[in-house]
Design a protein around this motif. Structure first.
Motif, PDB file in Angstrom:
ATOM      1  N   PHE A 106      66.769 -36.210   3.186  1.00  0.00           N
ATOM      2  CA  PHE A 106      65.568 -35.741   3.875  1.00  0.00           C
ATOM      3  C   PHE A 106      64.874 -36.918   4.545  1.00  0.00           C
ATOM      4  N   ASP A 107      64.676 -37.967   3.794  1.00  0.00           N
ATOM      5  CA  ASP A 107      63.971 -39.139   4.300  1.00  0.00           C
ATOM      6  C   ASP A 107      64.742 -39.817   5.431  1.00  0.00           C
ATOM      7  N   ALA A 108      66.027 -39.966   5.267  1.00  0.00           N
ATOM      8  CA  ALA A 108      66.840 -40.662   6.276  1.00  0.00           C
ATOM      9  C   ALA A 108      67.049 -39.827   7.539  1.00  0.00           C
ATOM     10  N   ASP A 109      67.262 -38.532   7.368  1.00  0.00           N
ATOM     11  CA  ASP A 109      67.649 -37.686   8.498  1.00  0.00           C
ATOM     12  C   ASP A 109      66.473 -37.089   9.267  1.00  0.00           C
ATOM     13  N   LEU A 110      65.329 -36.937   8.632  1.00  0.00           N
ATOM     14  CA  LEU A 110      64.230 -36.215   9.275  1.00  0.00           C
ATOM     15  C   LEU A 110      63.030 -37.066   9.664  1.00  0.00           C
ATOM     16  N   TRP A 111      63.043 -38.355   9.384  1.00  0.00           N
ATOM     17  CA  TRP A 111      61.887 -39.178   9.748  1.00  0.00           C
ATOM     18  C   TRP A 111      61.886 -39.420  11.257  1.00  0.00           C
ATOM     19  N   LEU A 112      60.727 -39.198  11.880  1.00  0.00           N
ATOM     20  CA  LEU A 112      60.533 -39.419  13.318  1.00  0.00           C
ATOM     21  C   LEU A 112      59.628 -40.636  13.511  1.00  0.00           C
ATOM     22  N   PRO A 113      60.187 -41.814  13.721  1.00  0.00           N
ATOM     23  CA  PRO A 113      59.358 -43.014  13.842  1.00  0.00           C
ATOM     24  C   PRO A 113      58.301 -42.899  14.942  1.00  0.00           C
ATOM     25  N   GLU A 114      58.653 -42.265  16.072  1.00  0.00           N
ATOM     26  CA  GLU A 114      57.704 -42.153  17.170  1.00  0.00           C
ATOM     27  C   GLU A 114      56.537 -41.217  16.852  1.00  0.00           C
ATOM     28  N   GLN A 115      56.724 -40.297  15.929  1.00  0.00           N
ATOM     29  CA  GLN A 115      55.660 -39.384  15.512  1.00  0.00           C
ATOM     30  C   GLN A 115      54.979 -39.844  14.221  1.00  0.00           C
ATOM     31  N   GLU A 116      55.620 -40.798  13.537  1.00  0.00           N
ATOM     32  CA  GLU A 116      55.141 -41.238  12.222  1.00  0.00           C
ATOM     33  C   GLU A 116      55.007 -40.043  11.277  1.00  0.00           C
ATOM     34  N   CYS A 117      56.022 -39.199  11.328  1.00  0.00           N
ATOM     35  CA  CYS A 117      56.016 -37.956  10.539  1.00  0.00           C
ATOM     36  C   CYS A 117      57.460 -37.475  10.406  1.00  0.00           C
ATOM     37  N   TYR A 118      57.682 -36.532   9.514  1.00  0.00           N
ATOM     38  CA  TYR A 118      58.991 -35.905   9.400  1.00  0.00           C
ATOM     39  C   TYR A 118      59.152 -34.846  10.481  1.00  0.00           C
ATOM     40  N   ALA A 119      60.383 -34.569  10.847  1.00  0.00           N
ATOM     41  CA  ALA A 119      60.692 -33.474  11.751  1.00  0.00           C
ATOM     42  C   ALA A 119      60.547 -32.163  10.979  1.00  0.00           C
ATOM     43  N   ILE A 120      60.445 -31.079  11.704  1.00  0.00           N
ATOM     44  CA  ILE A 120      60.306 -29.777  11.043  1.00  0.00           C
ATOM     45  C   ILE A 120      61.650 -29.283  10.498  1.00  0.00           C
ATOM     46  N   GLY A 121      62.762 -29.787  11.049  1.00  0.00           N
ATOM     47  CA  GLY A 121      64.065 -29.353  10.558  1.00  0.00           C
ATOM     48  C   GLY A 121      65.196 -29.857  11.429  1.00  0.00           C
ATOM     49  N   ILE A 122      66.375 -29.298  11.182  1.00  0.00           N
ATOM     50  CA  ILE A 122      67.579 -29.610  11.938  1.00  0.00           C
ATOM     51  C   ILE A 122      68.229 -28.280  12.294  1.00  0.00           C
ATOM     52  N   ASP A 123      68.651 -28.152  13.556  1.00  0.00           N
ATOM     53  CA  ASP A 123      69.398 -26.958  13.936  1.00  0.00           C
ATOM     54  C   ASP A 123      70.734 -27.389  14.543  1.00  0.00           C
ATOM     55  N   ASP A 124      71.423 -26.471  15.212  1.00  0.00           N
ATOM     56  CA  ASP A 124      72.740 -26.801  15.753  1.00  0.00           C
ATOM     57  C   ASP A 124      72.699 -27.842  16.868  1.00  0.00           C
ATOM     58  N   ARG A 125      71.511 -28.114  17.422  1.00  0.00           N
ATOM     59  CA  ARG A 125      71.364 -29.135  18.462  1.00  0.00           C
ATOM     60  C   ARG A 125      70.878 -30.463  17.899  1.00  0.00           C
ATOM     61  N   GLY A 126      70.559 -30.497  16.611  1.00  0.00           N
ATOM     62  CA  GLY A 126      70.111 -31.738  15.991  1.00  0.00           C
ATOM     63  C   GLY A 126      68.720 -31.624  15.398  1.00  0.00           C
TER      64      GLY A 126
END
Length: 155
Positions: A25-45
């Motif tokens: 979760f931490d490695a795949d969903l962190w958004l450095p430019e937002q300083e927040c986690y992403a909401i999720g992952i779909d077939d496009r990433g």
């Protein structure tokens, strides 16, 4: 929970799986430019959207102290925090709609869950900010819009 039934081996296995998921979760969903986690992952990433759900992740115990602090700061930015509470979706996003149930409305229970998470993770300052919001001001609570300059819902 598994510890409660007395199966130490299964409890150890569950802890390893939970630790692996938390690290992913931490490695795949962190958004450095937002300083927040992403909401999720779909077939496009990765879906680079900031939403109240990232506060649920904090409540669930995800993220280290630094990331929790950054999520706290991000969720209290103007595009997420209103006088009524947290938006479900950042108003800075192209798909934002303040009357959409999942893309911008304010849910009092969401704000409460996120406040509890921040309180439990040592960010009482943010929890107090969230707890001070007045859910009666949320136009989506009524399922209609508020008249400009009025504190009551219009039809």
């Amino acid at each position: 929970m598994v510890d409660g039934v007395g199966d130490g081996a299964l409890a150890d296995e569950c802890r390893v799986v939970a630790d692996t998921l938390a690290a992913s979760f931490d490695a795949d969903l962190w958004l450095p430019e937002q300083e927040c986690y992403a909401i999720g992952i779909d077939d496009r990433g990765v879906i680079p959207t900031v939403a109240s759900k990232q506060g649920h992740a904090v409540w669930d115990g995800l993220g280290n102290d630094d990331r929790v602090a950054r999520v706290a700061d991000r969720l209290t930015d103007d595009d997420m925090l209103t006088a009524a509470g947290l938006r479900t979706f950042a108003s800075s996003h192209d798909a934002y709609d303040p009357l959409s149930y999942h893309r911008g409305s304010v849910w009092p229970h969401d704000t409460s869950i996120v406040a509890m998470g921040f309180a439990e993770r040592g960010r009482r300052d943010v929890a107090e900010i969230l707890a001070s919001k007045d859910c009666r001001l949320s136009p989506t609570r009524f399922g209609r819009t508020l008249r400009i300059g009025s504190a009551s819902p219009s039809s």
